[in-house]
Enzyme design. Sequence first.
Site, mmCIF file in Angstrom:
data_model
loop_
_atom_site.group_PDB
_atom_site.id
_atom_site.type_symbol
_atom_site.label_atom_id
_atom_site.label_comp_id
_atom_site.label_asym_id
_atom_site.label_seq_id
_atom_site.Cartn_x
_atom_site.Cartn_y
_atom_site.Cartn_z
ATOM 1 N N CYS A 185 0.357 -0.848 -0.136
ATOM 2 C CA CYS A 185 -0.413 -0.527 0.154
ATOM 3 C C CYS A 185 0.891 1.245 -0.018
ATOM 4 C CB CYS A 185 -0.976 -0.097 1.124
ATOM 5 S SG CYS A 185 0.019 0.207 2.761
ATOM 6 N N ASN A 243 -8.387 4.634 -0.247
ATOM 7 C CA ASN A 243 -8.087 3.198 -0.027
ATOM 8 C C ASN A 243 -7.581 2.845 -0.967
ATOM 9 O OD1 ASN A 243 -7.253 0.925 1.267
ATOM 10 N ND2 ASN A 243 -9.276 1.127 1.811
ATOM 11 N N HIS A 286 -1.429 1.394 7.439
ATOM 12 C CA HIS A 286 -2.505 1.131 5.939
ATOM 13 C C HIS A 286 -1.570 2.679 5.712
ATOM 14 C CE1 HIS A 286 -4.441 -0.004 2.107
ATOM 15 N NE2 HIS A 286 -4.962 0.364 2.388
#
Length: 670
Positions: free
Chosen positions: A94, A275, A251
Amino acid sequence: MARNQEPLAEISVIKFKDQDFKYLRDHCLRKGQLFEDETFPAVASSIGLQLLQGKGLPSPEWKRPWMDSSRGPPYFIRESASRFDIQQGQAGDCWVLAALGSLTQSPHCLRKILPMKQSFSHQYAGIFHFRFWQCGQWVDVVVDDRLPVLYQEYLFVHPRRDNNEFWPCLLEKAYAKLHGSYFHLHGGHLPDALVDLTGGLVTNADLYSSPSDLVLVVKMAAQAGSLMACSTPVGPTGKDDVMATGLVSCHAYTVTGAEQIQYRKGWEEIIRLWNPWGKTEWRGRWSDGSQEWQETHDHRKVQLYENKEDGEFWISCQDFQDNFSCLYICNQIPISLDHGNILHGRWSEMTFRNQEILRHPAEGPWRDPQYFFLVQEPMESNNVVVSFTIMPQSLMSTDKEIPLNFQVFKVDSQFQQFRERLPPTFFSQFRHAAQGTHLKTKCNFTQCFHLSPGTYVVVPSTSREEAQFLLRIFLKLPDTDRNLDNNFNLRGLKASLPESGFKQSIFQRYAQQGIDIDATQLQSLLNQELLQGPPGDMFSLDECRSMVALMDLEVNGRLNPQEFKRLWRRLMNCQHVFQNTQNGSGVLLSSDLWKAIENADFLAGISVSRELLDLMTLRYSDSAGRISFPSLVCFLMRLEAMAKTFHNLSKDGKGLYLTEMEWMNLVMYS
């Protein structure tokens, strides 16, 4: 002064593992076969056994996108690259994808890493390539299009079924190859990815500032073309778990906007995030479908709010500050985040490439490399940025932080005579290093300082036997806007050029018998149609002669309607570039010339070295470093013409041979 100082230039692109994309593609096309990359084969080791075993996964199949008939025909890019094309897979990358999501909002930056002329149809040979910044140079990485598939799904980044675009999947594969395997992307630092995708500098924004200041910083950073991403803190398990709030712990997210919106009887500051997982979103205040969106009567609601499961959502600034651990802002030059002050200024750059440090534990820091710089004027805020980037060969897979440290010392008067190396007596136990705010990752170490005038020295050190690195030192220059010559009377640029500017009426108004335009008529046209206000810095006759020569395909000293149409398109683009680059006073500073080059659409793919940029500053700016609109137009158009001429005449792309007459015709007329 330290040796080996040289300008940081995009002089050439390094071919990773000596693989030449064009040669390999053309070879495959001639042979009628699809490329198979032996340097990154379709086997489990390219994924990483640790990653497969850690997730309890069997070895996957490797398939080319066109082999999956259930999805329809594959595309590299259908219309334009978007963050919504990216959907994260099994790798914990990520940190890469959030940085990439931010990059998609800057098309001119994206073009540097994503060569657009690639396709699954035209000249398709199963081979693609991408570029990444590594220690001051762009590295071109070739991959084949075999992707790991498990249980009928792509194991890592996978395409959306509604558009079937594979540029994110293939870019991820190229980045994995650069690092050694997909496993080496499984966990990393956001700032490292931002630097690798841009070659810029990363600043860590203060999340303890007031919400209104935070919104202002994000909005101004976006206007400056900065990339922004953020991350949540580690949760109880240390893994990326979905929390009750809908946020994912440990994250990375992309920051895509910020606004102040009317709510009830006041205003509320909100930030928009995306996201990389694609669907998991925030569930609190200002989330999709929340009460706040139902209650607001702000007229911008239609433009700001979409209730989609696309991974993008709004969150209040207060909730953002409470739930996120850091906000990173990446720009080509240092930026200031001082509560709404100007985010970027004029900076000079000292660059030291291909540097090496050896460990001398018994002899002390006086044996380490020493890099001197001078601060000339006092400043109110940070005025020096020192940035180290470690070379890949100096890194180990076990490294958690960059294996390098450094200190900055002020050189007092009794040591001023030492210009190459300070003696051991300088490094006494009583000497204190300058303090500043720093950001340290696995590959990069950047520190910002607020230093008084004087001479300083940067002294790096390492715990390794040796380490190679790139060092950049940025020095803030005084604000010349305060000292602008009041006699500098720049004629204003009209608010906009007509989109239908190439009308026969405009052309015929200045053309001789409606057939063509010479330099004198072009001068009248440009000064009357483009500029406004009192007389000042206008298009000169010599500049117009130069433009005619650059556009004159028939070589007759005049512009016909088609040649004028090409010129007009470039003028409209130059106008857009000038208005979006200059500082609001109608003056473009020479320090922003690089930005104008990057934003000019007709210069896509053309790179300029720092050395050439400095020469062009001397050629096209005045004594105070200001560039007028007419000068900018002439520079950008000449840069395009000269670059295209070189590529048209060069047989190997590295040089060219001209007779004396050809050389004289080229340089004297254009």
